[in-house]
Design a protein around this motif. Structure first.
Motif, mmCIF file in Angstrom:
data_model
loop_
_atom_site.group_PDB
_atom_site.id
_atom_site.type_symbol
_atom_site.label_atom_id
_atom_site.label_comp_id
_atom_site.label_asym_id
_atom_site.label_seq_id
_atom_site.Cartn_x
_atom_site.Cartn_y
_atom_site.Cartn_z
ATOM 1 N N MET A 1 -67.078 -45.352 -4.188
ATOM 2 C CA MET A 1 -67.985 -45.163 -3.067
ATOM 3 C C MET A 1 -67.723 -43.798 -2.241
ATOM 4 N N PRO A 2 -68.806 -42.837 -2.536
ATOM 5 C CA PRO A 2 -68.676 -41.540 -2.134
ATOM 6 C C PRO A 2 -68.379 -41.519 -0.820
ATOM 7 N N VAL A 34 -46.882 -35.427 3.703
ATOM 8 C CA VAL A 34 -47.464 -34.535 4.596
ATOM 9 C C VAL A 34 -48.033 -33.343 3.874
ATOM 10 N N VAL A 35 -47.268 -32.584 3.167
ATOM 11 C CA VAL A 35 -47.800 -31.402 2.573
ATOM 12 C C VAL A 35 -48.776 -31.654 1.359
ATOM 13 N N ASN A 36 -48.841 -32.758 0.976
ATOM 14 C CA ASN A 36 -49.747 -33.190 -0.274
ATOM 15 C C ASN A 36 -51.060 -33.624 0.565
ATOM 16 N N LEU A 37 -51.092 -34.236 1.710
ATOM 17 C CA LEU A 37 -52.318 -34.553 2.235
ATOM 18 C C LEU A 37 -52.915 -32.986 2.887
ATOM 19 N N THR A 238 -61.870 -36.072 13.888
ATOM 20 C CA THR A 238 -60.843 -35.980 12.777
ATOM 21 C C THR A 238 -60.095 -37.139 12.383
ATOM 22 N N VAL A 239 -59.631 -37.469 13.697
ATOM 23 C CA VAL A 239 -59.198 -38.933 13.825
ATOM 24 C C VAL A 239 -60.031 -40.247 13.096
ATOM 25 N N GLU A 240 -61.329 -39.977 13.398
ATOM 26 C CA GLU A 240 -62.069 -40.861 13.053
ATOM 27 C C GLU A 240 -62.465 -40.956 11.614
ATOM 28 N N VAL A 241 -62.372 -39.599 11.140
ATOM 29 C CA VAL A 241 -62.742 -39.684 9.632
ATOM 30 C C VAL A 241 -61.394 -39.979 9.071
ATOM 31 N N TYR A 242 -60.165 -39.699 9.273
ATOM 32 C CA TYR A 242 -59.145 -40.034 8.793
ATOM 33 C C TYR A 242 -58.966 -41.622 8.363
ATOM 34 N N SER A 243 -59.130 -42.187 9.808
ATOM 35 C CA SER A 243 -59.217 -43.673 9.659
ATOM 36 C C SER A 243 -60.283 -44.315 8.702
ATOM 37 N N SER A 244 -61.298 -43.549 8.836
ATOM 38 C CA SER A 244 -62.576 -44.240 7.874
ATOM 39 C C SER A 244 -62.057 -43.913 6.469
ATOM 40 N N LEU A 245 -61.370 -42.680 5.949
ATOM 41 C CA LEU A 245 -60.964 -42.649 4.701
ATOM 42 C C LEU A 245 -59.925 -43.684 4.392
ATOM 43 N N ALA A 246 -59.109 -44.111 5.414
ATOM 44 C CA ALA A 246 -57.909 -44.992 5.158
ATOM 45 C C ALA A 246 -58.690 -46.411 4.760
ATOM 46 N N SER A 247 -59.794 -46.717 5.490
ATOM 47 C CA SER A 247 -60.601 -47.990 5.411
ATOM 48 C C SER A 247 -61.290 -47.993 4.061
ATOM 49 N N GLN A 248 -61.726 -46.847 3.434
ATOM 50 C CA GLN A 248 -62.341 -46.463 2.204
ATOM 51 C C GLN A 248 -61.202 -46.655 1.172
ATOM 52 N N ALA A 249 -60.154 -46.341 1.344
ATOM 53 C CA ALA A 249 -58.728 -46.417 0.301
ATOM 54 C C ALA A 249 -58.642 -48.015 0.238
ATOM 55 N N GLU A 250 -58.497 -48.735 1.268
ATOM 56 C CA GLU A 250 -58.057 -50.222 1.274
ATOM 57 C C GLU A 250 -59.385 -50.828 0.325
ATOM 58 N N ALA A 251 -60.635 -50.487 0.656
ATOM 59 C CA ALA A 251 -61.782 -51.252 0.175
ATOM 60 C C ALA A 251 -62.065 -50.878 -1.411
ATOM 61 N N GLU A 252 -61.321 -49.658 -1.858
ATOM 62 C CA GLU A 252 -61.344 -49.418 -3.402
ATOM 63 C C GLU A 252 -60.099 -50.043 -3.850
ATOM 64 N N MET A 253 -59.021 -50.308 -3.239
ATOM 65 C CA MET A 253 -57.893 -51.091 -3.908
ATOM 66 C C MET A 253 -58.448 -52.742 -4.169
ATOM 67 N N ILE A 271 -58.469 -39.810 -1.850
ATOM 68 C CA ILE A 271 -59.654 -39.747 -1.064
ATOM 69 C C ILE A 271 -59.950 -38.546 -0.361
ATOM 70 N N VAL A 272 -58.841 -38.285 0.310
ATOM 71 C CA VAL A 272 -58.783 -36.995 1.243
ATOM 72 C C VAL A 272 -59.041 -35.787 0.155
ATOM 73 N N SER A 273 -58.571 -35.793 -1.147
ATOM 74 C CA SER A 273 -58.712 -34.660 -1.925
ATOM 75 C C SER A 273 -60.262 -34.612 -2.429
ATOM 76 N N THR A 274 -60.878 -35.516 -2.404
ATOM 77 C CA THR A 274 -62.382 -35.642 -3.067
ATOM 78 C C THR A 274 -63.342 -35.640 -1.990
ATOM 79 N N ALA A 275 -62.894 -35.894 -0.609
ATOM 80 C CA ALA A 275 -63.884 -36.061 0.599
ATOM 81 C C ALA A 275 -64.849 -34.652 0.611
ATOM 82 N N GLY A 276 -64.328 -33.578 0.768
ATOM 83 C CA GLY A 276 -64.825 -32.560 0.930
ATOM 84 C C GLY A 276 -65.563 -31.788 -0.135
#
Length: 277
Positions: A1-2, A34-37, A238-253, A271-276
Motif C-alpha cells: 500500500m503506497p 533512532v539513527v536508522n529512522l 509530523t506526529v500524524e504522519v509517523y503514527s499513520s506510517l505505524a498503522s500502515q506497518a501494522e496493516a502490512e504485517m 516504510i519511513v525509508s520509502t515514504a518520501g
C-alpha cells in the motif's frame, strides 16, 4: 500500500531536498533504531554525548535532539553545551524527557535544561508532561502511568517554556499556548517496542530542520523559530504522519501473516525509508 498523504509527502520532500544533519544526544538503549529512522527519513545523523565535542557537533548540525533516557552528569553537561549552541545558531532544539518522573535526578536534569535552554519542541507522554508540571504520581519507570492532563494545563506548560508540546499516547496532542491539535492515528504496537517515542523525537528534529533549512525549491521559504503557530502545525502533521506510517506497518504485517514486535519495528523503519520516494 503506497504512502500517499499530501501532508506526509511535503514533510519528506523537504527532508530529502535539504538532507539536514541531526545531532542526537540520545538513549543508548534505542540509539541504533533512532539513527536508522533518521537515515530512513532522508536526513543524516551524528551522535555525540561528550562535553568535549557536543557544542562543536551541534554547530555542524541543522537540529539537535536531547533524550534523557539514561542520564548522567556528563551527559547533562553535553546537553547544555549542545543546546546553547543550537539556540545561538537558531537551530531547532527538541527535548525528549524520557521517564521524567522516575527519579529526583531526572527531575533535576530536566529542570536545569528547561531553565537554561529554549526548546523548539518537547515530545513526551502524558506522565512525562505531568512531571514537567511538577505533579507527583506513582512512577512506572519510563512507561506512561495512566495520567490524562487537561488541555489547559498543557497549554500553561507550553506557555511557561515558550515551546510546542507533542504529547503522544492513545491520542496524540500538539499544544502551544494558543492552540490544541488532536490526532487519533497510530497503533498499540508502538507501545510494545522500545524506542518508538525516541524515533519520533528524532523524526521531529528532521522535519523541523528540513523546513528551517534554506529551501532548494524556488518559491518555498524557510520556517523560522519565531513562527510558533506554523511550528505547532508542522509538529502536529509530523506526529500524524509517523503514527499513520505505524498503522500502515501494522496493516502490512497482518496482510503478510507475519506477526511480532520486532517485525513491526523493522517494517516501521522500512516504510519511513520509502515514504518520501
Amino acid at each position: 500500500m503506497p504512502f500517499s498523504s499530501v501532508k506526509g509527502t511535503a514533510i519528506f520532500r523537504k527532508i530529502h531536498n535539504t538532507q539536514p544533519l541531526i545531532h542526537l544526544i540520545t538513549n543508548p538503549v534505542t540509539m541504533n533504531d533512532v539513527v536508522n529512522l533518521v537515515l530512513a527519513s532522508g536526513a543524516a545523523a551524528i551522535c555525540a554525548d561528550s562535553p568535549l565535542e557536543a557544542a562543536e557537533i551541534s554547530e555542524l548540525a541543522d537540529a539537535t535532539v536531547l533524550n534523557i533516557g539514561m542520564p548522567s552528569e556528563s551527559k547533562l553537561e553535553a546537553m547544555l553545551a549542545a543546546g546553547k549552541k543550537a539556540n545561538a545558531l537558531g537551530h531547532p532544539l527538541i527535548l525528549d524527557p524520557v521517564g521524567a518522573g522516575a527519579s529526583e535526578f531526572r527531575r533535576r536534569i530536566l529542570q536545569t535544561l528547561l531553565e537554561n535552554l529554549h526548546l523548539t519542541c518537547i515530545r513526551g507522554n502524558q506522565s512525562e508532561m505531568a512531571a514537567l508540571l511538577g505533579m507527583s504520581y506513582p512512577s512506572r519507570g519510563v512507561e506512561e502511568a495512566g495520567i490524562c492532563l487537561e488541555p489547559a494545563l498543557l497549554q500553561k506548560l507550553a506557555e511557561r517554556y515558550d515551546t510546542v508540546l507533542a504529547v503522544t499516547g492513545d491520542t496524540d496532542i500538539t499544544v502551544s499556548k494558543d492552540q490544541v491539535l488532536v490526532s487519533h492515528t497510530g497503533t498499540p504496537l508502538q507501545k510494545r517496542i522500545t524506542g518508538s517515542g525516541c524515533m519520533l523525537s528524532a523524526f521531529l528534529g528532521a522535519a523541523l530542520a528540513g523546513s528551517m533549512t534554506p529551501p532548494a525549491i524556488p518559491g518555498e521559504r524557510a520556517l523560522r523559530l519565531t513562527d510558533t503557530a506554523e511550528i505547532a502545525s508542522l509538529v502536529h502533521k509530523t506526529v500524524e504522519v509517523y503514527s499513520s506510517l505505524a498503522s500502515q506497518a501494522e496493516a502490512e504485517m497482518e496482510a503478510s501473516s507475519r506477526h511480532g514486535t520486532m517485525e513491526f519495528r523493522s517494517r516501521l523503519i522500512d516504510i519511513v525509508s520509502t515514504a518520501g520516494l
